[in-house]
Design a protein around this motif. Sequence first.
Motif, PDB file in Angstrom:
ATOM      1  N   THR A  56      99.409   4.761 -69.445  1.00  0.00           N
ATOM      2  CA  THR A  56     100.546   3.842 -69.409  1.00  0.00           C
ATOM      3  C   THR A  56     100.796   3.339 -67.995  1.00  0.00           C
ATOM      4  OG1 THR A  56     101.539   5.057 -71.244  1.00  0.00           O
ATOM      5  CG2 THR A  56     102.974   3.579 -70.022  1.00  0.00           C
ATOM      6  N   ALA A  57     100.620   4.218 -67.004  1.00  0.00           N
ATOM      7  CA  ALA A  57     100.872   3.853 -65.610  1.00  0.00           C
ATOM      8  C   ALA A  57      99.971   2.713 -65.152  1.00  0.00           C
ATOM      9  CB  ALA A  57     100.668   5.070 -64.705  1.00  0.00           C
ATOM     10  N   ASN A 111     104.149   8.159 -55.288  1.00  0.00           N
ATOM     11  CA  ASN A 111     104.986   7.581 -56.341  1.00  0.00           C
ATOM     12  C   ASN A 111     106.167   6.816 -55.749  1.00  0.00           C
ATOM     13  OD1 ASN A 111     103.326   8.946 -58.147  1.00  0.00           O
ATOM     14  ND2 ASN A 111     104.649  10.744 -58.161  1.00  0.00           N
ATOM     15  N   ASN A 112     106.455   5.658 -56.335  1.00  0.00           N
ATOM     16  CA  ASN A 112     107.600   4.827 -55.942  1.00  0.00           C
ATOM     17  C   ASN A 112     107.522   4.322 -54.507  1.00  0.00           C
ATOM     18  OD1 ASN A 112     108.960   5.267 -58.484  1.00  0.00           O
ATOM     19  ND2 ASN A 112     109.386   7.328 -57.741  1.00  0.00           N
ATOM     20  N   PHE A 116     102.200   4.452 -58.050  1.00  0.00           N
ATOM     21  CA  PHE A 116     102.795   4.134 -59.331  1.00  0.00           C
ATOM     22  C   PHE A 116     104.285   4.464 -59.325  1.00  0.00           C
ATOM     23  CE2 PHE A 116      98.332   5.146 -60.157  1.00  0.00           C
ATOM     24  CZ  PHE A 116      97.936   4.021 -60.856  1.00  0.00           C
ATOM     25  N   THR A 117     105.061   3.641 -59.996  1.00  0.00           N
ATOM     26  CA  THR A 117     106.470   3.954 -60.191  1.00  0.00           C
ATOM     27  C   THR A 117     106.568   4.961 -61.329  1.00  0.00           C
ATOM     28  OG1 THR A 117     107.159   1.758 -59.474  1.00  0.00           O
ATOM     29  CG2 THR A 117     108.727   3.021 -60.781  1.00  0.00           C
ATOM     30  N   ALA A 118     107.076   6.140 -61.005  1.00  0.00           N
ATOM     31  CA  ALA A 118     107.111   7.208 -61.999  1.00  0.00           C
ATOM     32  C   ALA A 118     108.279   8.141 -61.704  1.00  0.00           C
ATOM     33  CB  ALA A 118     105.810   7.994 -61.974  1.00  0.00           C
ATOM     34  N   ASN A 286     102.055  14.004 -57.356  1.00  0.00           N
ATOM     35  CA  ASN A 286     101.817  12.564 -57.283  1.00  0.00           C
ATOM     36  C   ASN A 286     100.605  12.185 -58.130  1.00  0.00           C
ATOM     37  OD1 ASN A 286     103.875  11.860 -55.388  1.00  0.00           O
ATOM     38  ND2 ASN A 286     102.618  12.723 -53.756  1.00  0.00           N
ATOM     39  N   LEU A 287     100.604  10.940 -58.601  1.00  0.00           N
ATOM     40  CA  LEU A 287      99.421  10.411 -59.268  1.00  0.00           C
ATOM     41  C   LEU A 287      98.455   9.860 -58.225  1.00  0.00           C
ATOM     42  CD1 LEU A 287     100.933   8.489 -62.328  1.00  0.00           C
ATOM     43  CD2 LEU A 287     100.058  10.822 -62.237  1.00  0.00           C
TER      44      LEU A 287
END
Length: 293
Positions: A56-57, A111-112, A116-118, A286-287
Amino acid sequence: MKRIVTSILTVALSLTLLSSLASCGSREKIDLSGVQNISELSGATLGAQTGTFHLTALDQVDGITKKDYPDFTDLLNAVKSGAIDGYVAEEPTAYDVCAKDDTLAFIPLKNNDTGFTATDEETGIAVAFKKGSDMTAQVSEIISSVSRETREELMRQVVEINASPDTEYASDLVLTIPETDGSNGTLKVAMECAYAPYNWTQTTDANGAVPIANAGSALYANGYDVIFAKYIAATLGMNLEVYSYEWDSLIAAVQSGAVDAIAAGMSPTAERAEQVDFTDCYYNSNLVIIYKK
């Protein structure tokens, strides 16, 4: 003469077809080594595991070709073969695979920020129970007693253990497993047993590995999920049994009562929370994008 002409035409058509197939199968590889922001991934072919937030990311990145694969072994093979330029994973997974293969590297996105925004839930992992289970709150309380520093140090140790899983680790684990007589029964926990460093399969009981109850042979599970599940079970005064399930079958297993819980590097996303109850997260990360150098 007709046979000769027909044969020539057949050969020519075959060569044309092979050329066409080769052209369709070829792909220009994108160098990801200099990427510092997800916006710079445009044009790349990226993969993620089917049914995960990772997949989804990727919708946050414009101009990419997105592919999904059933498990991380398939993703790893795809990036090594050049079928994809990289794939989404958590940072611990990247540390694990890159330590074992120096042809691989990862993009340390945040992230953010540049990544990715998560939310914490989307990049965290939690234990899942059947809807309405009293154990959800109990286990959340146990998780809250373990500091974030301890969790991060445990993950570092687990990555080191998985470099040689059948060799006894020289140091004591930072998370001490309490003694238990199992008087409160058995906690049956499901995981893939194929998602290192969160969980993996090995052939010995080295480093406290737990037998895989439904493996049908002498196989053992270990990893961050296993160690944390042991800690939870022992704190509850229970024995632990580990069961191996494919990713897509994990939620159904806990809903049916075949197992009591899932501890499988699973993020407590809103969609999954409609099907099962989640504890507080027992790890956050983190991704990243893993790629071939």
